[in-house]
Design a protein around this motif. Structure first.
Motif, short mmCIF file in Angstrom:
data_model
loop_
_atom_site.label_atom_id
_atom_site.label_comp_id
_atom_site.label_asym_id
_atom_site.label_seq_id
_atom_site.Cartn_x
_atom_site.Cartn_y
_atom_site.Cartn_z
N ALA A 102 0.84 -1.20 0.00
CA ALA A 102 0.00 0.00 0.00
C ALA A 102 0.87 1.25 0.00
N TYR A 103 1.95 1.21 0.76
CA TYR A 103 2.88 2.36 0.79
C TYR A 103 3.47 2.61 -0.59
N HIS A 104 3.86 1.55 -1.27
CA HIS A 104 4.50 1.69 -2.57
C HIS A 104 3.50 1.86 -3.71
N GLY A 105 2.22 1.64 -3.44
CA GLY A 105 1.21 1.77 -4.48
C GLY A 105 1.11 0.55 -5.37
N ARG A 106 1.61 -0.60 -4.91
CA ARG A 106 1.53 -1.82 -5.73
C ARG A 106 0.10 -2.31 -5.79
N GLN A 107 -0.38 -2.56 -6.99
CA GLN A 107 -1.74 -3.03 -7.20
C GLN A 107 -1.81 -4.55 -7.14
N PRO A 108 -3.02 -5.13 -6.97
CA PRO A 108 -3.13 -6.59 -6.92
C PRO A 108 -2.58 -7.31 -8.14
N ASP A 109 -2.58 -6.64 -9.29
CA ASP A 109 -2.04 -7.27 -10.49
C ASP A 109 -0.52 -7.12 -10.61
N GLY A 110 0.11 -6.52 -9.59
CA GLY A 110 1.57 -6.38 -9.61
C GLY A 110 2.06 -5.10 -10.23
N SER A 111 1.17 -4.23 -10.67
CA SER A 111 1.59 -2.98 -11.30
C SER A 111 1.78 -1.91 -10.24
N TYR A 112 2.55 -0.88 -10.60
CA TYR A 112 2.82 0.25 -9.72
C TYR A 112 2.42 1.54 -10.43
N PRO A 113 1.15 1.93 -10.36
CA PRO A 113 0.75 3.20 -10.99
C PRO A 113 1.48 4.36 -10.32
N GLY A 114 1.77 5.37 -11.09
CA GLY A 114 2.45 6.54 -10.55
C GLY A 114 3.95 6.38 -10.56
N ASN A 115 4.66 7.47 -10.36
CA ASN A 115 6.12 7.43 -10.32
C ASN A 115 6.64 8.15 -9.08
#
Length: 527
Positions: free
Chosen positions: A379-392
């Motif tokens: 949650a801190y890193h913004g990792r989504q359930p599909d393994g993606s990281y939206p945002g930079n």
């Protein structure tokens, strides 16, 4: 601003066109919280009419920037009641011919044109936090009188989110970096950390190009003045949280003649270098962790027994265990000590989220299962359930911090700082150290030396600080208010990061009165 991330590995990072995020082992490059979301104008959105305001061009526009100041953006409907635009800015304000970038801007127009006083630009922190994604939801929580008085404007600073952005690595590489861990306390581990930082810096340079050296806060503050003019305002009215206080103070220092009503909430101290930031954050998070354990002990389901010190010792032992052998998780990814620390820190930002820690720590302590702590780290890193990281946000965070703050990566200096960290934060301070290796490997900067900001001639500025703030300790708000030529400190007694719109009526009413009437609170008002 974001909390430090450990750095037994590269530092908080991320990259590529899909806007990824990342962090580093012992990332002592000190960063702050931001409200992070990401998106842009809705596809196919219809063009809508902008309010009837004349574009204001500063009386003395910097040479070569006339076209940027005079531009008239096209606003398109986005969100529910928002409209979005893209505004051009020079890549290098000192060399306008070197190219240009775009800034993503979202605004929620005043509910009463007859009561409108101008635009209120908002920065939620970071550095690296998007302001375009969350601005509409944030605006909905404002006093209706503020909504009537201002167009509420969110923006992604240069290098961030939907603006022309910093890019470094892809999602798979980020996952691999999070799963790795080194011990920089040993010569071998330090060499590995340095090598990883150099690889990350090289990836950022290759994928971002010249922008990587132009995302400093001074450049971002100069962008704000272009936004002020483009929005049609003679003065910039501004509310910044966390890192946003540093950006706001920098603007007021550069453009005092255009500084309007400024609220700087959860302030940073511009005079601190990277080491000073990390030491302050480590002590603040340690304090919050102690209070959490104390509040947990009397409750059913608390995983601790005995005294507060004994509970803290159990948490430290868990971190040591994860360092020696990462804990297993349900999805097969390991819970390294870096991830355990991140999962531990996230709920400490806000005392209302402390309860997330209890089941996560119980699962790890009683069953050796790191699943819940890893979910908090995700949650801190913004990792989504599909393994993606939206945002930079993480890669932008590093790029901006490395330009803004000096570091001392001498091994002896880092070892001495490690000792000091363990004194200030005996439970988790050891993992806040050695973050200087990341910025030491950076191909650019720093572009400024730590120094106080007085914003002479800018007029009254309201600084808000919480006595129990974790990411930006209260002493930093006191310091900034004292540095400013005309700063006034508003104190909230309580825990958590940030004060405005957090349920404290005294704070909310004081800030609202200042935004509407320009009236500062009584000297050193306490809420």
């Amino acid at each position: 601003m974001r909390p430090p991330e450990n750095t037994r590995g590269p530092d908080q990072l991320s990259c590529a066109r899909d806007r990824r995020r990342r962090r580093t082992r012992r990332a002592g490059s000190a960063l702050a919280l931001a409200v992070l979301l990401a998106s842009g104008p809705a596809a196919g959105a219809a063009t809508v009419a902008a309010p009837q305001t004349d574009v204001v061009v500063a009386a003395q526009v910097p040479p070569g920037l006339e076209d940027f100041y005079a531009q008239q953006p096209v606003w398109t409907a986005c969100g529910v009641a928002a409209e979005c635009a893209r505004v051009r800015a020079p890549l290098d304000h000192e060399n306008p011919a070197a190219g240009q970038i775009e800034l993503a801007v979202t605004r929620v127009v005043s509910t009463d044109p007859s009561a409108r006083q101008g635009s209120l630009l908002v920065n939620f922190g970071g550095p690296g936090g998007s302001g375009t994604e969350s601005i509409e939801a944030w605006a909905a929580g404002l006093d209706p009188r503020v909504r009537a008085a201002y167009d509420i404007v969110g923006f992604d600073p240069r290098g961030v989110g939907s603006s022309t952005a910093v890019e470094c690595i892809d999602d798979a590489t980020l996952d691999a970096m999070r799963a790795s861990s080194v011990d920089p306390d040993t010569p071998e581990g330090l060499a590995q950390a340095v090598a990883a930082a150099e690889r990350f810096a090289a990836a950022c340079a290759a994928n971002t190009g010249p922008l990587l050296g132009e995302v400093d806060t001074v450049s971002a503050a100069k962008d704000l003045d272009i936004l002020r003019a483009v929005l049609g305002d003679d003065e910039l009215h501004y509310l910044g949280y966390s890192y946003g206080t540093f950006l706001g103070a920098t603007y007021a220092d550069l453009f005092p003649q255009h500084t309007g009503r400024f609220v700087l909430d959860a302030a940073m101290d511009p005079s601190l270098d990277q080491a000073g930031v990390v030491l302050g954050q480590a002590a603040a998070f340690e304090r919050a962790l102690r209070l959490y354990v104390e509040s947990c002990l009397p409750l059913d389901g608390c995983p601790f027994e005995g005294t507060v010190d004994e509970g803290l010792a159990e948490i430290e032992a868990l971190l040591r265990q994860a360092e020696a052998q990462p804990l297993p998780t349900a999805d097969g990814r390991p819970l390294t000590v870096d991830e355990a620390l991140t999962g531990l820190i996230l709920p400490l930002y806000n005392e209302q989220n402390w309860w997330f820690l209890t089941p996560a720590l119980a699962l790890a302590l009683d069953h050796g299962d790191g699943t819940a702590l890893l979910a908090l780290a995700d949650a801190y890193h913004g990792r989504q359930p599909d393994g993606s990281y939206p945002g930079n946000s993480m890669e932008a965070n590093i790029a901006i911090n490395c330009l803004d703050r000096t570091v001392d990566a001498d091994p002896a200096a880092m070892a001495a700082m490690d000792t000091r960290l363990q004194e200030l934060a005996p439970t988790m301070g050891d993992w806040f150290s050695h973050g200087a290796v990341t910025c030491d490997a950076w191909p650019h900067g720093p572009v400024r030396e730590p120094a106080p900001i007085d914003a002479a001639g800018a007029g009254p500025i309201l600084v808000v600080g919480g006595t129990g703030d974790t990411a930006t300790p209260y002493a930093w708000s006191q310091a900034l208010a004292a540095q400013l030529e005309d700063g006034r400190l508003l104190t909230r007694v309580g825990e958590g990061h940030g004060s405005y719109l957090r349920g404290n009526r005294c704070v909310d009413e004081t800030v609202t009165t200042y935004l509407l009437e320009g009236v500062l609170p009584a000297e050193e008002r306490i809420c």
